[in-house]
Design an enzyme around this catalytic site. Structure first.
Site, short mmCIF file in Angstrom:
data_model
loop_
_atom_site.label_atom_id
_atom_site.label_comp_id
_atom_site.label_asym_id
_atom_site.label_seq_id
_atom_site.Cartn_x
_atom_site.Cartn_y
_atom_site.Cartn_z
N ASP A 57 53.27 -61.63 168.07
CA ASP A 57 53.58 -63.03 167.80
C ASP A 57 52.65 -63.57 166.71
O ASP A 57 51.42 -63.46 166.80
CB ASP A 57 53.44 -63.86 169.08
N ASP A 61 49.56 -56.77 165.81
CA ASP A 61 49.83 -57.81 166.79
C ASP A 61 51.30 -58.22 166.61
O ASP A 61 51.92 -57.91 165.58
CB ASP A 61 48.88 -58.99 166.55
#
Length: 314
Positions: A33, A31
């Site tokens: 952020d 992922d």
């Protein structure tokens, strides 16, 4: 695979155990952020960790529910924040996967009405998916605005210019049972500085689900479709050879669980160890998919493991 390194359930991992885990995986799904950056600031050590993964022969793939920018823009952001060896084909955003779903899976024949940012439209148009043009006059309402005649899908993403008229239009299009109802992701909110939050795509989708009486098909995490996109474009991307690393239990860990991947929570983002323990200790079977196999403080924890490998090879 988790059983080979310890029982499933929030195992804090570092040193030799972390090195052994990484050696067993060919694909590292990250992922963005909360894992490698916060907004416009890279997580300390993240760029070096990503470079080390790539240098040691790992296929690094970025899976993000952020649908606000096209992949080309992501390449520029990676470079701007010091991730200089990331290429376009490594990036799988919910906007890109939504475009693939509309073009290749359902093969939409007609226009798509988009509740979302310009970046989402750009990704769709780049894939040859036609979008309804917004051309309402100032002051137009649902009583007198024009509605396109050939809308075959409504796609909801993050929309920071959401209006009541957009919501009403989408609701009208969805009265046609043959019109598809899709959402880039179902993230409820995103953290901002100072303790504030930003409503996510999931909150907009929920509003439209109420007004239309229908449920959206979610394209991004935790849906399996994002992994299907990855496995279709990377030979050898089998679940047993993949590790999913994220910061949100309800999105990243559930995505990994849904796809049969080992999962790792990094504590630099939304979810913390206490949250994972709460799901682990819950009696609800539905919560099991939210429990990470492994936990690290930061992706920078990978660096000592790589240094040991490099020392052994010298």
């Amino acid at each position: 695979m988790a059983g080979a390194f310890g029982l499933k359930g929030c195992q804090k991992i570092r040193g030799p155990q972390l090195r052994n885990l990484l050696e067993a995986k060919d694909f590292i799904l990250l992922d963005c952020d909360g894992v490698i950056w916060h907004g416009e600031t890279a997580v300390t050590g993240a760029a070096k960790a990503v470079s080390s993964l790539i240098r040691h022969g790992k296929h690094v793939v970025f899976v993000t529910n952020n649908c606000t920018r096209p992949r080309e823009s992501y390449v520029h952001k990676f470079c701007r924040l010091g991730f200089t060896d990331v290429m376009l084909e490594q990036i799988f955003s919910s906007s890109y996967c939504s475009a693939l779903y509309l073009r290749d899976v359902v093969k939409v024949r007609g226009q798509v009405y988009v509740m979302g940012c310009d970046g989402l439209r750009t990704e769709l148009e780049g894939a040859g998916v036609p979008c309804v043009e917004e051309a309402d006059e100032a002051g137009a309402t649902i009583y007198d605005c024009a509605l396109a005649a050939d809308v075959k899908a409504v796609l909801v993403g993050h929309d920071d210019k959401l209006t009541f008229l957009k919501l009403a239009k989408a609701s009208c299009y969805l009265r046609d049972p043959d019109c598809l109802f899709l959402a880039t992701d179902n993230d409820p909110w995103h953290p901002l500085s100072g303790g504030r939050i930003l409503p996510g795509s999931g909150s907009l989708t929920a509003a439209l689900e109420v007004s239309s009486g229908r449920k959206a098909t979610v394209i991004g995490k935790p849906s399996r479709f994002m992994f299907e996109c990855i496995s279709s474009q990377f030979s050898g991307a089998e679940p047993a050879k993949c590790l999913m690393i994220g910061d949100r239990l309800e999105t990243d860990m559930l995505f990994g669980s849904n796809c049969g991947l080992d999962t790792m929570l990094t504590l630099t983002g939304v979810s913390q160890l206490e949250d994972a323990h709460e799901y682990r200790d819950s009696e609800l079977s539905a919560n099991r998919g939210l429990v990470p196999d492994y936990v690290v403080d930061s992706i920078a924890d990978f660096l000592p493991a790589f240094e040991e490998v490099d020392e052994q090879s010298d």
